[in-house]
Design a protein around this motif. Structure first.
Motif, PDB file in Angstrom:
ATOM      1  N   LEU B 254      56.851  35.740  65.300  1.00 27.46           N
ATOM      2  CA  LEU B 254      57.576  36.015  64.055  1.00 27.46           C
ATOM      3  C   LEU B 254      58.611  34.930  63.791  1.00 27.46           C
ATOM      4  O   LEU B 254      58.809  34.516  62.649  1.00 27.46           O
ATOM      5  N   ILE B 257      56.773  32.060  62.354  1.00 26.47           N
ATOM      6  CA  ILE B 257      56.406  32.285  60.954  1.00 26.47           C
ATOM      7  C   ILE B 257      57.627  32.111  60.061  1.00 26.47           C
ATOM      8  O   ILE B 257      57.580  31.432  59.038  1.00 26.47           O
ATOM      9  N   GLN B 261      57.627  29.083  57.420  1.00 27.46           N
ATOM     10  CA  GLN B 261      57.300  29.470  56.047  1.00 27.46           C
ATOM     11  C   GLN B 261      58.494  29.844  55.194  1.00 27.46           C
ATOM     12  O   GLN B 261      58.487  29.613  53.990  1.00 27.46           O
ATOM     13  N   LYS B 345      47.510  26.870  51.653  1.00 27.76           N
ATOM     14  CA  LYS B 345      48.568  27.796  51.284  1.00 27.76           C
ATOM     15  C   LYS B 345      48.689  27.844  49.760  1.00 27.76           C
ATOM     16  O   LYS B 345      48.750  28.919  49.163  1.00 27.76           O
ATOM     17  N   SER B 348      45.948  29.805  48.117  1.00 31.48           N
ATOM     18  CA  SER B 348      46.131  31.246  48.193  1.00 31.48           C
ATOM     19  C   SER B 348      47.214  31.709  47.219  1.00 31.48           C
ATOM     20  O   SER B 348      47.040  32.695  46.506  1.00 31.48           O
ATOM     21  N   SER B 356      53.497  36.806  52.064  1.00 29.39           N
ATOM     22  CA  SER B 356      53.090  37.457  53.315  1.00 29.39           C
ATOM     23  C   SER B 356      51.572  37.643  53.367  1.00 29.39           C
ATOM     24  O   SER B 356      50.975  37.539  54.430  1.00 29.39           O
ATOM     25  N   GLU B 357      50.951  37.880  52.211  1.00 30.25           N
ATOM     26  CA  GLU B 357      49.479  37.963  52.207  1.00 30.25           C
ATOM     27  C   GLU B 357      48.891  36.618  52.618  1.00 30.25           C
ATOM     28  O   GLU B 357      47.922  36.547  53.378  1.00 30.25           O
ATOM     29  N   THR B 358      49.501  35.558  52.098  1.00 28.92           N
ATOM     30  CA  THR B 358      49.014  34.223  52.432  1.00 28.92           C
ATOM     31  C   THR B 358      49.130  33.960  53.926  1.00 28.92           C
ATOM     32  O   THR B 358      48.215  33.436  54.554  1.00 28.92           O
ATOM     33  N   ILE B 359      50.259  34.356  54.490  1.00 30.59           N
ATOM     34  CA  ILE B 359      50.461  34.134  55.927  1.00 30.59           C
ATOM     35  C   ILE B 359      49.431  34.918  56.731  1.00 30.59           C
ATOM     36  O   ILE B 359      48.776  34.395  57.626  1.00 30.59           O
ATOM     37  N   LYS B 360      49.284  36.194  56.349  1.00 32.28           N
ATOM     38  CA  LYS B 360      48.401  37.071  57.113  1.00 32.28           C
ATOM     39  C   LYS B 360      46.942  36.647  57.002  1.00 32.28           C
ATOM     40  O   LYS B 360      46.213  36.599  57.977  1.00 32.28           O
ATOM     41  N   LYS B 361      46.525  36.327  55.775  1.00 34.11           N
ATOM     42  CA  LYS B 361      45.090  36.139  55.563  1.00 34.11           C
ATOM     43  C   LYS B 361      44.632  34.699  55.673  1.00 34.11           C
ATOM     44  O   LYS B 361      43.455  34.443  55.906  1.00 34.11           O
ATOM     45  N   LEU B 364      47.653  32.458  59.417  1.00 34.14           N
ATOM     46  CA  LEU B 364      47.482  32.883  60.805  1.00 34.14           C
ATOM     47  C   LEU B 364      46.056  32.674  61.306  1.00 34.14           C
ATOM     48  O   LEU B 364      45.862  32.120  62.383  1.00 34.14           O
TER      49      LEU B 364
END
Ligand SMILES: Nc1ncnc2c1ncn2[C@@H]1O[C@H](COP(=O)(O)OP(=O)(O)OP(=O)(O)O)[C@@H](O)[C@H]1O
Ligand SMILES: [Mg+2]
Lengths: 275, 462
Positions: B254, B257, B261, B345, B348, B356-361, B364
């Motif tokens: 975390l 991240i 980001q 990035k 997305s 956060s959707e970008t980070i998750k999907k 990561l």
């Protein structure tokens, strides 16, 4: 229509754009937009409208600021720390840089196809399904399949990839990737589609498919397209804007610009004496 | 001449011959303006000449270093009395050792053994002769090979290809050195472990649940024969590493991240070095902190809650170790996240995805191999860490999954087995090597599994 330029040599100050920047029914209207990368000004006092349900072509020599300007329209430049934007940019009369405007919602309404294809490192299917999934556009798996297939069909890619929808999008050729990115963007049905040289790596047949798609899309959507191909601009756009060193030199109906440009720089460019 | 001086001279000669080779090739070409007629550039000729000067000489030096002691010893033994030669090999080596010490020491006059005295003098003479011979031979080799190669220069001489392949060979030998070092360590550990398994059955070692490596030093000593069940040690290691990772993995990831980001560039430039300082704190300081601050705190809290907490607990060691390895996870994951192309990035975000959707999907999954690598490094650190455990988790080899009990780990036991007085052939000492081998196998397995996971789930982005 008066030309108010100081001189025609390079490095000149252009105070006003030649031609009519106002559209009768603007979907977006930009006024006095300045863009800076740190201290370097990339866009100088540009005002232009994007007419609803029309295709506006942005043309101009490399490095003149076309991509920079396009990226302002969906606040993509927010991701660049050194980029500062001034002026007013309205979408349906709303200021898109107002602090109450949520860039996420804005980008869902203003889609973008990038100059360099950037497929996600996921399967072809997941690439196209990415947007619909995020925005909850599909109620069921069948719906999603439907959206993915029609988007790929519209982008003229479906035939080539229908047997390998689950293989990686990054494994496609450059031109296929470009069409995948187009399919991905139209899958979420944005109101405006910004395309930065969407056909730069495509063969004539694929280009024709994309141009057909753009023609069809403009029934429902508003489109701005950056292109280096004069013929393409002439074929698909209704309005053409000519950029030069960060300034908007001339705007006008495409017919007019290509048959009878008013500004010397525009004429030089489209007749091939520049760029 | 000593080897050090010799190496220095070879180095200087090598540098000089680079220049010689360059000059010579220019001359062969017929002046600087004619260089374009040559097949290769003067620098490449220089490089080749330098290689020709340095490499054979160094190789000879190495060879000499191996062969010389053997020859000198056999000459020395030959010069000794038949009676001495007939000694057993252990006694003979003692005898020779005496002579060597006398030959090296300036006080050799003090010795009262005339025979040894003479042998020592003879040894000194031998050594002097060998040294002169060595220096001469090596210098002549260096110079001769420079002359040889320089005499062969001509316009079509392909110095480029030759120097290129020599360079390639040098790189190859460097990697071979690394590989052989690893193999060497592995072999020595393996060998000692086999010794151990001669006295303790490998099944007892692998599956035994009691660890008490007390072994009678003398046969008449009272005491048990010792139990070498390694299960409690590995259980302890796993328990502590697990606790450490439950802290370090989420916090570190975390943090990475956030830093990569969300954080502003200013915050980033301050926070990242600060985090890396954490990694620079000596582990003994962490151990201190664990033993004096965290362990008592856990005990007091536990008691307040009515729990039975040992004064040294796996939890205390695990928590502090977790804090220690946070920077490993965060720093490497941060690098992995930053290595994901910005275009992905942007792609997305342009679809209307939130950050956060970008980070998750997108981010990561794309950075997964790097992140797994970071975790793996952290786990290896945790498994290998000794100091914190000694100080905070104790030495008691309890087989338990209770984080509030005292446990011990493989590395701690290796240290305790090998410190202090011990014999190098007792099972107690050899057990350390067996533990080391097991540790090695464990980390190897961990690596293999992680590699498999990465292969399976990686999303290639270009
Ligand atoms: N991220 C950035 N940081 C700094 N300067 C930038 C950045 N992006 C673009 N620029 C500068 O802004 C100017 C306009 O660039 P832009 O990419 O908008 O040109 P373009 O018209 O799209 O060119 P092309 O046709 O080659 O794509 C260029 O001078 C470029 O150097
Ligand atoms: Mg561009």
């Amino acid at each position: 229509m008066t030309i108010k330029t100081k001189s025609l040599t390079d490095g000149m100050e252009i105070e006003h754009t030649v031609g009519n920047v106002f559209a009768d029914d603007p979907k977006m209207s930009m006024r006095n937009v300045d863009v800076f990368y740190n201290d370097k000004q990339a866009i100088k006092n540009v005002s232009i409208d994007l007419a609803r349900n029309q295709v506006t072509a942005l043309i101009g020599p490399s490095g003149c600021g076309k991509s920079t300007f396009l990226r302002c329209l969906n606040r993509m430049n927010d991701t660049i720390d050194i980029c500062k934007i001034k002026g007013s940019l309205l979408l349906d009369g709303e200021d898109i840089y107002h602090k109450k405007m949520d860039p996420v919602l804005l980008r869902a309404r203003v889609g973008m196809v990038f100059q360099k294809p950037n497929p996600f490192p996921k399967s072809i299917y997941d690439n196209v399904a990415y947007g619909p999934r995020i925005h909850g556009l599909a109620a069921s798996k069948d719906d999603l399949d439907e959206i993915v297939v029609t988007s790929l069909q519209k982008a003229g890619l479906y035939k080539e990839v229908k047997d390998r929808l689950s293989s990686s999008g990054t494994g496609l050729s450059g031109g296929q990737q470009q069409r995948l990115c187009i399919a991905r963007t139209i899958a979420v049905s944005p109101e405006i589609i910004l395309m930065d040289e969407p056909a730069s790596a495509l063969d004539p047949i694929a280009t024709a498919i994309i141009e057909e798609l753009i023609d069809e899309l403009k029934e429902k959507y508003t489109i701005a397209i950056v292109t280096h191909s004069m013929q393409q601009a002439a074929r698909i756009s209704q309005t053409t804007a000519y950029f030069h060193m960060g300034s908007l030199i001339e705007v006008g109906s495409t017919d007019h610009i290509f048959t009878n440009p008013s500004h010397q720089l525009t004429e030089n460019y489209i007749t091939g004496r520049f760029g | 001449m000593t080897s050090t001086a010799l190496i220095l001279i070879i180095t200087l000669l090598t540098l000089g011959s680079y220049w010689v080779g360059m000059q010579r090739s220019i001359k062969v070409a017929g002046g600087v303006s004619q260089i374009k007629n040559m097949h290769s550039l003067p620098q490449q000729f220089g490089l080749l000449t330098a290689f020709c000067c340095g490499l054979p000489a160094l190789f000879l030096l190495l060879l000499w270093g191996i062969v010389e002691p053997i020859i000198i010893q056999s000459l020395l033994v030959d010069s000794l009395d038949a009676q001495v030669q007939a000694l057993s090999s252990a006694d003979l080596s003692l005898y020779l050792n005496d002579i060597r010490i006398m030959a090296d020491s300036t006080l050799s006059e003090l010795s009262n053994d005339g025979v040894k005295q003479q042998a020592a003098l003879y040894l000194q003479v031998l050594k002097d002769q060998a040294s002169i011979l060595k220096s001469g031979l090596i210098l002549i080799t260096a110079l001769a090979s420079v002359m040889f190669i320089a005499s062969r220069f001509k316009l079509s001489f392909s110095a480029r290809a030759l120097s290129e392949s020599v360079t390639k060979f040098l790189f190859l030998s460097c990697s071979v050195v690394a590989i052989f070092t690893t193999l060497g360590i592995l072999m020595s550990v393996l060998f000692e472990s086999l010794q151990f398994f001669k006295s303790v059955s490998s099944l007892d070692f692998l599956f035994g649940t009691t660890w008490s490596p007390q072994i009678a030093m003398r046969s008449d000593q009272v005491g048990s024969s010792g139990a070498f069940g390694a299960v409690p040690l590995f259980a302890g290691t796993m328990l502590i590493s697990f606790i450490a990772m439950t802290i370090a993995a989420p916090v570190g990831l975390l943090t990475a991240i956030y830093l990569s980001q969300y954080a502003s560039p200013t915050l980033r430039t301050i926070a990242k070095p600060m985090l890396e300082i954490l990694a620079g704190i000596p582990t003994v300081v962490y151990g201190f902190f664990a033993a004096l601050t965290v362990a008592p705190f856990i005990r007091d809290t536990g008691e307040a809650l009515g729990l039975n907490v040992a004064s040294e607990s796996a939890l205390a060691a695990g928590i502090v170790m977790g804090v220690m390895i946070i920077p490993f996870v965060s720093s490497l994951s941060d690098d992995a996240l930053n290595a994901v192309p910005k275009a992905l990035k942007e792609g997305s975000l342009a679809m209307g995805a939130t950050e956060s959707e970008t980070i998750k999907k997108i981010l990561l999954p794309a950075a997964l191999p790097g992140i797994i690598g970071a975790m793996l490094l952290a786990v290896s650190r945790a498994i290998g860490e000794t100091m914190i455990v000694v100080m905070a988790a104790g030495m008691a080899a309890n087989l338990t999954a209770n984080p509030l009990a005292a446990v011990t780990t493989v590395t701690v036991q290796i240290v305790t087995l090998l410190t202090g007085d011990q014999e190098f052939d007792s099972p107690k000492t050899l057990a350390a090597f067996a533990l080391g081998l097991m540790l090695f196998v464990t980390t190897l397995l961990l690596n293999v599994i992680a590699l498999k996971v990465v292969r399976k789930y990686r999303e290639q982005y270009d």
